[in-house]
Scaffold this motif. Structure first.
Motif, PDB file in Angstrom:
ATOM      1  N   PRO A   1       0.835  -1.215   0.000  1.00  0.00           N
ATOM      2  CA  PRO A   1       0.000   0.000   0.000  1.00  0.00           C
ATOM      3  C   PRO A   1       0.869   1.264   0.000  1.00  0.00           C
ATOM      4  CG  PRO A   1      -0.775  -1.584   1.632  1.00  0.00           C
ATOM      5  CD  PRO A   1       0.548  -2.087   1.142  1.00  0.00           C
ATOM      6  N   LEU A   2       0.483   2.262  -0.772  1.00  0.00           N
ATOM      7  CA  LEU A   2       1.317   3.462  -0.948  1.00  0.00           C
ATOM      8  C   LEU A   2       1.650   4.134   0.376  1.00  0.00           C
ATOM      9  CD1 LEU A   2      -0.013   5.229  -4.174  1.00  0.00           C
ATOM     10  CD2 LEU A   2       1.540   3.311  -3.926  1.00  0.00           C
ATOM     11  N   LYS A   3       0.640   4.287   1.227  1.00  0.00           N
ATOM     12  CA  LYS A   3       0.849   4.975   2.509  1.00  0.00           C
ATOM     13  C   LYS A   3       1.887   4.221   3.357  1.00  0.00           C
ATOM     14  CE  LYS A   3      -1.946   7.338   5.989  1.00  0.00           C
ATOM     15  NZ  LYS A   3      -2.265   6.745   7.249  1.00  0.00           N
ATOM     16  N   LYS A   4       1.724   2.889   3.406  1.00  0.00           N
ATOM     17  CA  LYS A   4       2.650   2.072   4.217  1.00  0.00           C
ATOM     18  C   LYS A   4       4.053   2.071   3.628  1.00  0.00           C
ATOM     19  CE  LYS A   4      -0.234  -1.088   6.768  1.00  0.00           C
ATOM     20  NZ  LYS A   4      -0.540  -2.477   7.078  1.00  0.00           N
ATOM     21  N   TYR A   5       4.142   2.237   2.311  1.00  0.00           N
ATOM     22  CA  TYR A   5       5.450   2.319   1.658  1.00  0.00           C
ATOM     23  C   TYR A   5       6.109   3.671   1.942  1.00  0.00           C
ATOM     24  CZ  TYR A   5       8.849   3.212  -2.043  1.00  0.00           C
ATOM     25  OH  TYR A   5      10.002   3.567  -2.722  1.00  0.00           O
ATOM     26  N   MET A   6       5.325   4.747   1.857  1.00  0.00           N
ATOM     27  CA  MET A   6       5.891   6.088   1.933  1.00  0.00           C
ATOM     28  C   MET A   6       6.215   6.545   3.358  1.00  0.00           C
ATOM     29  SD  MET A   6       3.426   7.562  -1.085  1.00  0.00           S
ATOM     30  CE  MET A   6       3.768   9.305  -0.981  1.00  0.00           C
ATOM     31  N   GLU A   7       5.435   6.098   4.339  1.00  0.00           N
ATOM     32  CA  GLU A   7       5.621   6.564   5.726  1.00  0.00           C
ATOM     33  C   GLU A   7       7.011   6.266   6.302  1.00  0.00           C
ATOM     34  OE1 GLU A   7       2.266   5.155   7.951  1.00  0.00           O
ATOM     35  OE2 GLU A   7       1.063   6.941   7.500  1.00  0.00           O
ATOM     36  N   PRO A   8       7.513   5.009   6.219  1.00  0.00           N
ATOM     37  CA  PRO A   8       8.858   4.756   6.770  1.00  0.00           C
ATOM     38  C   PRO A   8       9.932   5.625   6.102  1.00  0.00           C
ATOM     39  CG  PRO A   8       7.789   2.688   6.133  1.00  0.00           C
ATOM     40  CD  PRO A   8       6.923   3.796   5.633  1.00  0.00           C
ATOM     41  N   LEU A   9       9.772   5.889   4.792  1.00  0.00           N
ATOM     42  CA  LEU A   9      10.766   6.690   4.072  1.00  0.00           C
ATOM     43  C   LEU A   9      10.797   8.132   4.572  1.00  0.00           C
ATOM     44  CD1 LEU A   9      10.136   5.111   0.580  1.00  0.00           C
ATOM     45  CD2 LEU A   9      12.305   5.033   1.826  1.00  0.00           C
ATOM     46  N   GLU A  10       9.629   8.643   4.983  1.00  0.00           N
ATOM     47  CA  GLU A  10       9.565   9.983   5.591  1.00  0.00           C
ATOM     48  C   GLU A  10      10.432  10.025   6.850  1.00  0.00           C
ATOM     49  OE1 GLU A  10       8.055  12.823   4.550  1.00  0.00           O
ATOM     50  OE2 GLU A  10       7.559  11.715   2.718  1.00  0.00           O
ATOM     51  N   ALA A  11      10.477   8.876   7.530  1.00  0.00           N
ATOM     52  CA  ALA A  11      11.248   8.800   8.785  1.00  0.00           C
ATOM     53  C   ALA A  11      12.694   8.325   8.550  1.00  0.00           C
ATOM     54  CB  ALA A  11      10.538   7.839   9.745  1.00  0.00           C
ATOM     55  N   GLY A  12      13.073   8.220   7.268  1.00  0.00           N
ATOM     56  CA  GLY A  12      14.447   7.824   6.939  1.00  0.00           C
ATOM     57  C   GLY A  12      14.711   6.338   7.083  1.00  0.00           C
ATOM     58  N   GLU A  13      13.642   5.533   7.017  1.00  0.00           N
ATOM     59  CA  GLU A  13      13.808   4.070   7.127  1.00  0.00           C
ATOM     60  C   GLU A  13      13.357   3.382   5.844  1.00  0.00           C
ATOM     61  OE1 GLU A  13      11.485   2.917  10.488  1.00  0.00           O
ATOM     62  OE2 GLU A  13      12.562   4.298  11.830  1.00  0.00           O
ATOM     63  N   ARG A  14      13.986   2.233   5.562  1.00  0.00           N
ATOM     64  CA  ARG A  14      13.566   1.468   4.389  1.00  0.00           C
ATOM     65  C   ARG A  14      12.183   0.854   4.637  1.00  0.00           C
ATOM     66  NH1 ARG A  14      17.809  -2.364   3.298  1.00  0.00           N
ATOM     67  NH2 ARG A  14      16.120  -3.580   2.462  1.00  0.00           N
ATOM     68  N   PRO A  15      11.324   0.786   3.602  1.00  0.00           N
ATOM     69  CA  PRO A  15       9.927   0.373   3.778  1.00  0.00           C
ATOM     70  C   PRO A  15       9.732  -1.138   3.673  1.00  0.00           C
ATOM     71  CG  PRO A  15      10.276   1.113   1.541  1.00  0.00           C
ATOM     72  CD  PRO A  15      11.602   1.238   2.223  1.00  0.00           C
ATOM     73  N   VAL A  16      10.553  -1.892   4.418  1.00  0.00           N
ATOM     74  CA  VAL A  16      10.555  -3.355   4.261  1.00  0.00           C
ATOM     75  C   VAL A  16       9.408  -3.999   5.028  1.00  0.00           C
ATOM     76  CG1 VAL A  16      11.910  -5.458   4.648  1.00  0.00           C
ATOM     77  CG2 VAL A  16      13.030  -3.390   3.845  1.00  0.00           C
ATOM     78  N   LEU A  17       8.660  -4.826   4.329  1.00  0.00           N
ATOM     79  CA  LEU A  17       7.566  -5.586   4.943  1.00  0.00           C
ATOM     80  C   LEU A  17       8.122  -6.851   5.577  1.00  0.00           C
ATOM     81  CD1 LEU A  17       4.550  -6.357   5.410  1.00  0.00           C
ATOM     82  CD2 LEU A  17       4.557  -7.312   3.096  1.00  0.00           C
ATOM     83  N   ASP A  18       8.915  -7.610   4.810  1.00  0.00           N
ATOM     84  CA  ASP A  18       9.568  -8.780   5.397  1.00  0.00           C
ATOM     85  C   ASP A  18      10.903  -9.063   4.703  1.00  0.00           C
ATOM     86  OD1 ASP A  18       7.152 -10.999   3.861  1.00  0.00           O
ATOM     87  OD2 ASP A  18       8.975 -10.187   3.019  1.00  0.00           O
ATOM     88  N   ALA A  19      11.769  -9.753   5.434  1.00  0.00           N
ATOM     89  CA  ALA A  19      13.103 -10.070   4.922  1.00  0.00           C
ATOM     90  C   ALA A  19      13.516 -11.437   5.446  1.00  0.00           C
ATOM     91  CB  ALA A  19      14.094  -9.005   5.371  1.00  0.00           C
ATOM     92  N   THR A  20      14.109 -12.237   4.564  1.00  0.00           N
ATOM     93  CA  THR A  20      14.521 -13.589   4.944  1.00  0.00           C
ATOM     94  C   THR A  20      15.933 -13.844   4.463  1.00  0.00           C
ATOM     95  OG1 THR A  20      12.245 -14.261   4.439  1.00  0.00           O
ATOM     96  CG2 THR A  20      13.827 -16.032   4.817  1.00  0.00           C
ATOM     97  N   THR A  21      16.790 -14.311   5.376  1.00  0.00           N
ATOM     98  CA  THR A  21      18.129 -14.730   4.963  1.00  0.00           C
ATOM     99  C   THR A  21      17.989 -16.077   4.260  1.00  0.00           C
ATOM    100  OG1 THR A  21      19.106 -13.573   6.823  1.00  0.00           O
ATOM    101  CG2 THR A  21      20.460 -15.256   5.762  1.00  0.00           C
ATOM    102  N   VAL A  22      18.503 -16.161   3.054  1.00  0.00           N
ATOM    103  CA  VAL A  22      18.343 -17.377   2.252  1.00  0.00           C
ATOM    104  C   VAL A  22      19.375 -18.410   2.704  1.00  0.00           C
ATOM    105  CG1 VAL A  22      18.201 -18.307  -0.092  1.00  0.00           C
ATOM    106  CG2 VAL A  22      17.576 -15.925   0.327  1.00  0.00           C
ATOM    107  N   THR A  23      18.892 -19.539   3.192  1.00  0.00           N
ATOM    108  CA  THR A  23      19.789 -20.614   3.649  1.00  0.00           C
ATOM    109  C   THR A  23      20.482 -21.236   2.437  1.00  0.00           C
ATOM    110  OG1 THR A  23      18.090 -22.304   3.410  1.00  0.00           O
ATOM    111  CG2 THR A  23      18.212 -21.172   5.547  1.00  0.00           C
ATOM    112  N   VAL A  24      21.549 -21.965   2.696  1.00  0.00           N
ATOM    113  CA  VAL A  24      22.270 -22.625   1.594  1.00  0.00           C
ATOM    114  C   VAL A  24      21.337 -23.596   0.871  1.00  0.00           C
ATOM    115  CG1 VAL A  24      24.169 -24.189   1.014  1.00  0.00           C
ATOM    116  CG2 VAL A  24      24.531 -22.349   2.661  1.00  0.00           C
ATOM    117  N   LYS A  25      20.529 -24.306   1.641  1.00  0.00           N
ATOM    118  CA  LYS A  25      19.566 -25.255   1.052  1.00  0.00           C
ATOM    119  C   LYS A  25      18.607 -24.524   0.100  1.00  0.00           C
ATOM    120  CE  LYS A  25      17.946 -28.724   3.743  1.00  0.00           C
ATOM    121  NZ  LYS A  25      17.048 -29.426   4.712  1.00  0.00           N
TER     122      LYS A  25
END
Length: 379
Positions: free
Chosen positions: A281-305
């Motif tokens: 959603p645009l609002k949820k994307y733009m708000e963190p950027l106003e505060a100088g943060e990346r607008p990440v919803l989720d992040a996963t470290t990819v295992t070797v498998k």
């Protein structure tokens, strides 16, 4: 190391009935503020050091980048140039709707550094276009291609679709014939997949969608491969065909399982071994950027498998397949050691072949690609 960047422009003047990408109607949206937010996200990536080397590819997707006005496109390109270093021979693509591609927009794109257009043509059958919720007509495609070439674009790709509701083989043959008449160096051609939360899905649930049979869809794919070969376009990926040297370098980054930055609402990226997605959603994307943060919803470290799985089901999409030596170099284990039994089974079924140091789908295997890819899940 990051090699490419995808930038998502989620605005559309018309929502296609099959589309499940993150998109919103252009009207009454904070488009200018969104473009500035893209700049803020790029600035954060620059600050983090992910853009301290020139990129090989940039891709503007959507939604529809060409839904923007010439002034908005100009501002977007200005921000990209401000933060994104690019190689001299960068492949910079933009998706485009034929009826939105005015000469003015094309000149902005071309002067701004975009050197490849990916046009959403889908079909040359006017009735089918209406059925898909598309707004362009065949004349728009002709005008757009002529103007693009006059402006300076030579690297143009057509997106086509088959297996459309009520589509006949005769209609598909006519679309292919008309598409080849343009002499394009690249085509992407996808069978219709009916995704949840789309108009087509709702019609299907109500029993009001006249879908084609699996057999007809398979025959259409066979026809596609035959005709592309006849017209001198080689199949370098399950759904992609090119004249030599015109393969989409950006899409090859995905299939080669390379790292890339995804910027914009709902964009996905793969950086430093982490796969992430941004808020949609645009609002949820733009708000963190106003505060100088990346607008990440989720992040996963990819295992070797998981990396191994991705290496296989992305790499097998390519006609060239997966290189045994590259797999071993990357993971410190031979491909046969990890996947020996699966390789044997799929070869016995006639879906895979191991030759010249590579594992590849056979002609038969291309028709059941997803079933083959599933076999390579280790979890």
């Amino acid at each position: 190391m990051v090699k490419g960047m995808y930038i998502h422009i989620p605005f559309c003047h018309q929502i296609c009935f099959y589309c499940d990408f993150n998109k919103v109607f252009f009207k009454d949206q904070p488009v200018d503020a969104y473009i500035e937010s893209i700049g803020k996200e790029l600035a954060l990536w620059k600050k983090e050091g992910a853009l301290d080397h020139p990129l090989e590819t940039v891709f503007l997707g959507g939604g529809t980048p060409t839904a923007l006005t010439p002034e908005q496109l100009e501002r977007l390109l200005e921000l990209i140039h401000q933060y994104v270093p690019m190689m001299k021979n960068v492949e910079w693509s933009s998706e485009a709707n034929p009826d939105e591609l005015t000469r003015e927009k094309m000149e902005v794109l071309y002067k701004g550094g975009v050197n490849r257009l990916s046009m959403g043509v889908q079909t040359f059958d006017q009735d089918l276009l209406k059925r898909l919720g598309r707004t362009h007509a065949n004349d728009d495609v002709l005008r757009a291609v002529e103007t693009a070439r006059e402006v300076g674009f030579s690297n143009i790709s057509f997106d086509l679709m088959y297996g459309l509701p009520g589509q006949t083989m005769a209609q598909w043959d006519e679309t292919l014939e008309r598409a080849f008449a343009f002499g394009m160096p690249h085509f992407s051609a996808y069978s219709l997949i009916i995704e949840p939360k789309t108009v087509f899905y709702n019609l299907m649930v109500k029993g009001k969608l006249n879908t084609v049979t699996e057999d007809l869809e398979g025959d259409m794919y066979e026809r596609l491969m035959d005709e592309m070969k006849k017209h001198g376009l080689h199949q370098y990926e399950i759904s992609n065909f090119a004249k030599p040297g015109h393969e989409s370098r950006h899409n090859l980054l995905y299939w080669d399982n390379e790292e890339y930055i995804g910027v914009g609402a709902g964009a996905h990226g793969y950086v430093n071994g982490i796969r992430y997605s941004n808020h949609g959603p645009l609002k949820k994307y733009m708000e963190p950027l106003e505060a100088g943060e990346r607008p990440v919803l989720d992040a996963t470290t990819v295992t070797v498998k998981a990396q191994m799985e991705e290496e296989m089901f992305l790499g097998l999409r390519k006609t060239a397949g997966v290189e045994l030596a590259r797999f071993e170099e990357k993971f410190g284990a031979a491909l046969e050691q990890v996947y020996g039994e699966i390789l044997q089974n799929e070869q016995a079924k006639g879906n895979l072949v191991v030759e010249q140091g590579r594992v590849k789908l056979t002609h038969k295997g291309r028709f059941v690609g997803n079933e083959v890819f599933e076999q390579f899940l280790l979890s």
